[in-house]
Design a protein around this motif. Structure first.
Motif, PDB file in Angstrom:
ATOM      1  N   LEU A 174       6.431  11.261  -5.589  1.00  0.00           N
ATOM      2  CA  LEU A 174       6.825  11.942  -4.356  1.00  0.00           C
ATOM      3  C   LEU A 174       7.918  11.164  -3.641  1.00  0.00           C
ATOM      4  O   LEU A 174       8.912  11.741  -3.175  1.00  0.00           O
ATOM      5  CB  LEU A 174       5.600  12.102  -3.454  1.00  0.00           C
ATOM      6  N   LYS A 175       7.774   9.838  -3.532  1.00  0.00           N
ATOM      7  CA  LYS A 175       8.783   9.024  -2.869  1.00  0.00           C
ATOM      8  C   LYS A 175      10.105   9.032  -3.621  1.00  0.00           C
ATOM      9  O   LYS A 175      11.166   8.860  -3.023  1.00  0.00           O
ATOM     10  CB  LYS A 175       8.274   7.586  -2.723  1.00  0.00           C
ATOM     11  N   ALA A 176      10.048   9.230  -4.943  1.00  0.00           N
ATOM     12  CA  ALA A 176      11.266   9.257  -5.746  1.00  0.00           C
ATOM     13  C   ALA A 176      11.979  10.599  -5.683  1.00  0.00           C
ATOM     14  O   ALA A 176      13.035  10.758  -6.291  1.00  0.00           O
ATOM     15  CB  ALA A 176      10.940   8.905  -7.201  1.00  0.00           C
ATOM     16  N   GLY A 177      11.393  11.572  -4.974  1.00  0.00           N
ATOM     17  CA  GLY A 177      12.054  12.856  -4.793  1.00  0.00           C
ATOM     18  C   GLY A 177      11.620  13.959  -5.727  1.00  0.00           C
ATOM     19  O   GLY A 177      12.239  15.032  -5.740  1.00  0.00           O
ATOM     20  N   TYR A 178      10.543  13.756  -6.489  1.00  0.00           N
ATOM     21  CA  TYR A 178      10.074  14.783  -7.410  1.00  0.00           C
ATOM     22  C   TYR A 178       9.123  15.747  -6.703  1.00  0.00           C
ATOM     23  O   TYR A 178       8.280  15.309  -5.907  1.00  0.00           O
ATOM     24  CB  TYR A 178       9.336  14.155  -8.598  1.00  0.00           C
ATOM     25  N   ALA A 209       7.902   4.651 -13.762  1.00  0.00           N
ATOM     26  CA  ALA A 209       9.099   5.075 -13.031  1.00  0.00           C
ATOM     27  C   ALA A 209      10.309   4.254 -13.449  1.00  0.00           C
ATOM     28  O   ALA A 209      11.401   4.803 -13.672  1.00  0.00           O
ATOM     29  CB  ALA A 209       8.852   4.942 -11.528  1.00  0.00           C
ATOM     30  N   ARG A 210      10.135   2.942 -13.557  1.00  0.00           N
ATOM     31  CA  ARG A 210      11.269   2.099 -13.943  1.00  0.00           C
ATOM     32  C   ARG A 210      11.780   2.444 -15.336  1.00  0.00           C
ATOM     33  O   ARG A 210      12.983   2.385 -15.600  1.00  0.00           O
ATOM     34  CB  ARG A 210      10.858   0.617 -13.885  1.00  0.00           C
ATOM     35  N   ARG A 211      10.889   2.826 -16.223  1.00  0.00           N
ATOM     36  CA  ARG A 211      11.293   3.094 -17.601  1.00  0.00           C
ATOM     37  C   ARG A 211      11.785   4.521 -17.800  1.00  0.00           C
ATOM     38  O   ARG A 211      12.708   4.748 -18.601  1.00  0.00           O
ATOM     39  CB  ARG A 211      10.120   2.799 -18.541  1.00  0.00           C
ATOM     40  N   VAL A 215       0.805  -1.217   0.000  1.00  0.00           N
ATOM     41  CA  VAL A 215       0.000   0.000   0.000  1.00  0.00           C
ATOM     42  C   VAL A 215       0.838   1.266   0.000  1.00  0.00           C
ATOM     43  O   VAL A 215       0.307   2.360  -0.191  1.00  0.00           O
ATOM     44  CB  VAL A 215      -0.974   0.025   1.200  1.00  0.00           C
ATOM     45  N   SER A 216       2.143   1.134   0.212  1.00  0.00           N
ATOM     46  CA  SER A 216       3.012   2.302   0.297  1.00  0.00           C
ATOM     47  C   SER A 216       3.877   2.505  -0.938  1.00  0.00           C
ATOM     48  O   SER A 216       4.844   3.270  -0.899  1.00  0.00           O
ATOM     49  CB  SER A 216       3.908   2.193   1.548  1.00  0.00           C
ATOM     50  N   GLY A 217       3.552   1.812  -2.010  1.00  0.00           N
ATOM     51  CA  GLY A 217       4.354   1.963  -3.225  1.00  0.00           C
ATOM     52  C   GLY A 217       5.723   1.343  -3.097  1.00  0.00           C
ATOM     53  O   GLY A 217       6.708   1.886  -3.596  1.00  0.00           O
ATOM     54  N   GLY A 218       5.810   0.179  -2.432  1.00  0.00           N
ATOM     55  CA  GLY A 218       7.084  -0.499  -2.237  1.00  0.00           C
ATOM     56  C   GLY A 218       7.438  -1.415  -3.393  1.00  0.00           C
ATOM     57  O   GLY A 218       6.981  -1.243  -4.528  1.00  0.00           O
ATOM     58  N   ARG A 219       8.225  -2.440  -3.096  1.00  0.00           N
ATOM     59  CA  ARG A 219       8.708  -3.344  -4.146  1.00  0.00           C
ATOM     60  C   ARG A 219       7.682  -4.405  -4.538  1.00  0.00           C
ATOM     61  O   ARG A 219       7.857  -5.104  -5.523  1.00  0.00           O
ATOM     62  CB  ARG A 219       9.999  -4.025  -3.689  1.00  0.00           C
ATOM     63  N   MET A 220       6.636  -4.578  -3.746  1.00  0.00           N
ATOM     64  CA  MET A 220       5.559  -5.517  -4.049  1.00  0.00           C
ATOM     65  C   MET A 220       6.083  -6.936  -4.244  1.00  0.00           C
ATOM     66  O   MET A 220       5.682  -7.640  -5.172  1.00  0.00           O
ATOM     67  CB  MET A 220       4.772  -5.061  -5.286  1.00  0.00           C
TER      68      MET A 220
END
Length: 279
Positions: free
Chosen positions: A265-269, A191-193, A23-28
């Motif tokens: 947001l988590k990636a710093g943008y 994000a990965r791409r 739920v937190s946008g982790g690695r799943m």
């Protein structure tokens, strides 16, 4: 159900960690390893000045959730009509994922401490969550007019405006993700791409989700378990732009769920999220 306290502690802790990761946008890791998958597609278009040094990413999503009794509009309408003061005082949505995370966590604590009360409370919460997910999974997909065809329509409108009135010195990426409802998997794929080619100091992200209700709002922050606030400077910039354009934009609310904006947001943008509310 197991008699071993060690098994209860390990199983509960593992599942609590999996829920938090999901739920937190982790690695799943659990989702990728265990759950079935189906193909979805992101749609990415480039507009504006393609050679510009600065980029704005406008992101919406074109998938829709299953309907559920949990999401029925009668529930908030009931509280709005019978307890209007409670609604007015609330500055964030209910933390619906707290019980889902809390169930296995209590089971783990019950295993560690030997407490029957904790174990039983965690079991009840976990069974309730499982029953709720089963009910959601048995339903059909909603048409998604507000969540989030309204956001896709916004992307199309911006694309038309940029074609008619190009903005010099600014590159614009219009992104519609194909699987936001499954905990932002589409945005994670974007994000990965693409994130490696989008510097955080020259890229801003605007998430547009559920803007079909009467009053446009700019969220202060979001997060299902941990609340993450958007950068104040970017929020103020967007608010000032809205005021200059004569667009009423409400502030002060936080969202105890998650949108595609959370991944950026988590990636710093620098990120903001635009949504909407009714009365």
């Amino acid at each position: 159900l197991g008699r071993s306290r060690r098994v209860r502690a390990l199983a509960g802790a593992a599942m609590a960690a999996e829920v938090a990761d999901d739920v937190s946008g982790g690695r799943m890791w659990f989702r990728r390893a265990v759950l079935p998958h189906h193909p979805t597609w992101n749609v990415v278009a480039e507009a504006g000045d393609r050679e510009a040094d600065r980029t704005v990413v406008l992101v919406a999503h074109h998938d829709a959730a299953h309907w559920s009794l949990l999401f029925a509009p009668h529930v908030p309408r009931f509280f709005g009509e019978h307890f209007p003061g409670l609604v007015e005082r609330s500055r964030s949505t209910p933390p619906v994922m707290f019980p889902v995370f809390g169930g296995p966590l209590l089971v783990a604590l019950g295993g560690l401490t030997g407490s029957r009360r904790l174990r039983r409370a965690g079991t009840v919460l976990s069974l309730g969550a499982a029953a709720t997910f089963a009910e959601i999974g048995s339903r059909s997909t909603v048409p998604g007019a507000n969540d989030n065809l309204s956001g896709v329509a916004t992307l199309l409108g911006v694309a038309r405006l940029l074609r008619e009135r190009p903005v010099s010195g600014l590159r614009v990426l219009l992104v519609s993700t194909g699987s936001e409802e499954s905990f932002m998997e589409g945005m994670q794929a974007f994000a990965r791409r693409h994130f490696a080619s989008l510097p955080t100091d020259r890229t801003h992200v605007v998430c547009i989700d559920t803007v079909g209700s009467p009053r446009l709002t700019q969220l202060e922050g979001e997060g299902m378990l941990v609340m993450r606030d958007y950068p104040d400077a970017f929020k103020d910039l967007v608010s000032a732009a809205a005021e200059q354009a004569g667009v009423p934009l409400e502030r002060g609310l936080r969202f105890r769920n998650a949108t595609d904006g959370l991944i950026a947001l988590k990636a710093g943008y620098p990120t903001v999220m635009l949504g909407s509310i009714n009365r």
